[in-house]
Scaffold this active site. Structure first.
Site, short mmCIF file in Angstrom:
data_model
loop_
_atom_site.label_atom_id
_atom_site.label_comp_id
_atom_site.label_asym_id
_atom_site.label_seq_id
_atom_site.Cartn_x
_atom_site.Cartn_y
_atom_site.Cartn_z
N ARG A 127 103.84 83.17 107.04
CA ARG A 127 104.54 82.13 106.27
C ARG A 127 103.70 81.63 105.10
O ARG A 127 104.23 81.32 104.04
CB ARG A 127 104.99 80.98 107.20
CG ARG A 127 105.73 79.89 106.45
CD ARG A 127 106.78 79.13 107.26
NE ARG A 127 106.53 79.04 108.68
CZ ARG A 127 105.73 78.16 109.26
NH1 ARG A 127 105.08 77.27 108.52
NH2 ARG A 127 105.58 78.16 110.57
N LYS B 70 116.18 85.77 88.01
CA LYS B 70 116.77 86.07 86.71
C LYS B 70 115.88 87.06 85.94
O LYS B 70 115.76 88.19 86.36
CB LYS B 70 117.00 84.76 85.96
CG LYS B 70 117.66 83.66 86.81
CD LYS B 70 119.07 83.97 87.22
CE LYS B 70 119.67 82.99 88.21
NZ LYS B 70 119.62 81.58 87.83
#
Ligand SMILES: *Cc1c(COP(=O)(O)O)cnc(C)c1O
Length: 390
Positions: free
Chosen positions: A52, A202
């Site tokens: 994590r 993006k």
């Protein structure tokens, strides 16, 4: 060659020149292990204990982004929203925040709902006007100025250097959502920003196939440590494969973004005086109210994002989107394929998007094809077949 000496395009293409020491591979492996062996004397000398916090798949993507943004540290997140909200979660209830009226709608909604309920005092201003940011500052109380430039969906430009001065004078940090500018076109940290955020979904990835976010910090300070703890404890971490794909996408960033900018510039110039177009919103047009500031702080182009307002209102705009054949009718941005979207439909109530506006994310296709498709879509009779007269 020392990666630090490389020009950004070289650093990106070679992912900082990294090779796997064991195998001599030029592309990194993906480690799927969630856990790491402890040393016999109970230490964790590799620095990794559990995935994590310590996923090795992040190392090269974070190092490259940090290099391109001139940062002192970078962190990947599971999405752009996870990266952005981490910054607001690192503030304390009661803190005053200045944010733009025109910004990514998902984050604006979250600020107006969850963040406000949680106790942040958020003030939305016209961030295209630096005096408006300055007027909103409450020295001692304002802890963060958030800007996005160019800002969705009308491409308002905020003067980053001026906003940094205003924020710092009041004792606040400046965070910049630089998703649509990318490090190719502007480097907010070099202009005084404290934090840079990317929806890596993006342009950084660039292929419409990865959800990821990133933060870069100017200083490895206590606030950055708090952000690290938030990522670790709240667990909005990117997957290993996503991080691997992101690094792969970033290798072509300096080819993709300039190509998208060139296409956007041609499209903006072509349709600026089109009889069926009421306005083209693009900071690269000399007539755009933000052109001067954009030219000052962006280099190599004005971005691949632009919007057009269609004469005839909402129905006419939706009809144009319905007629495109090459452009894809879809939300999101920054991929190699061109996307067109009636933005008010997705943003809903409270959106600053004019109802006659279509948002265009220009890809890297042939500019003539993109222009011809828009030409035929704008023709009122809906005739198919490309026509080039305008
Ligand atoms: C998409 C986007 C976001 C949110 O990113 P996700 O990866 O979708 O969570 C934030 N800011 C801007 C400017 C975006 O375009």
């Amino acid at each position: 060659m020392d990666p630090k000496q490389m020009k950004p395009a070289s650093a990106a293409a070679q992912a900082l020149g990294w090779i796997d020491e064991k195998t001599r591979a030029v592309s990194p492996p993906i480690h799927n292990s969630t856990t790491y062996l402890r040393d016999e004397d109970n230490q964790y000398r590799t620095g990794r204990a559990y995935i994590r916090a310590d996923n090795p798949a992040y190392d090269q993507a974070e190092a490259l982004l940090n290099h391109l943004e001139h940062g002192a540290g970078a962190m990947l997140f599971s999405s752009g929203m996870a990266a952005a909200t981490a910054i607001f979660m690192a503030l304390k209830p009661g803190d005053h925040v200045v944010a733009p009226k025109v910004m990514y709608w998902g984050l604006r909604n979250w600020l107006q709902t969850f963040a406000t309920e949680w106790g942040l005092k958020i003030e939305f201003v016209d961030a295209g006007d630096n005096a408006a940011i300055a007027r909103a500052m409450q020295p001692g109380k304002t802890k963060l100025v958030w800007i996005e430039t160019p800002a969705n969906p009308t491409w308002v430009i905020t003067d980053i250097a001026a906003a940094a001065q205003v924020a710092h004078a009041a004792g606040a940090r400046l965070a910049v959502d630089s998703t649509t500018a990318t490090p190719v076109l502007s480097q907010p940290i070099a202009l005084g920003a404290d934090l840079v955020m990317h929806a890596a979904t993006k342009y950084l990835n660039g292929h419409s196939d990865v959800l990821a976010g990133a933060l870069v910090t100017a200083k490895d300070d206590d606030f950055w440590k708090r952000l690290k703890a938030i990522r670790h404890d709240m667990g909005a971490v990117a997957g290993s494969f996503e991080a691997w794909l992101l690094l792969r996408g970033m290798r072509t960033l300096y080819v993709r973004v300039p190509a998208a900018c060139r296409n956007a510039e041609k499209i903006a110039a072509h349709f600026a005086k089109h009889p069926r177009v009421a306005a083209v919103l693009y900071p690269g047009l000399p007539s755009n109210p933000y052109h001067t500031v954009a030219a000052k702080q962006m280099s190599g182009g004005f971005g691949g994002m632009l919007s057009i307002r269609v004469k005839g209102g909402e129905a006419a705009a939706i009809a144009v989107a319905a007629r495109v054949q090459l452009w894809k009718r879809a939300t999101s941005l920054g991929g190699v394929e061109s996307l067109i979207e009636h933005r008010a439909s997705i943003e809903g109530i409270g959106s600053p998007a004019p109802v006659d506006m279509l948002r265009l994310s220009t890809g890297i296709e042939d500019a003539g094809d993109l222009i011809a498709d828009l030409e035929q879509a704008l023709s009122a009779d809906g005739s198919t077949g490309y026509s080039r007269e305008s």
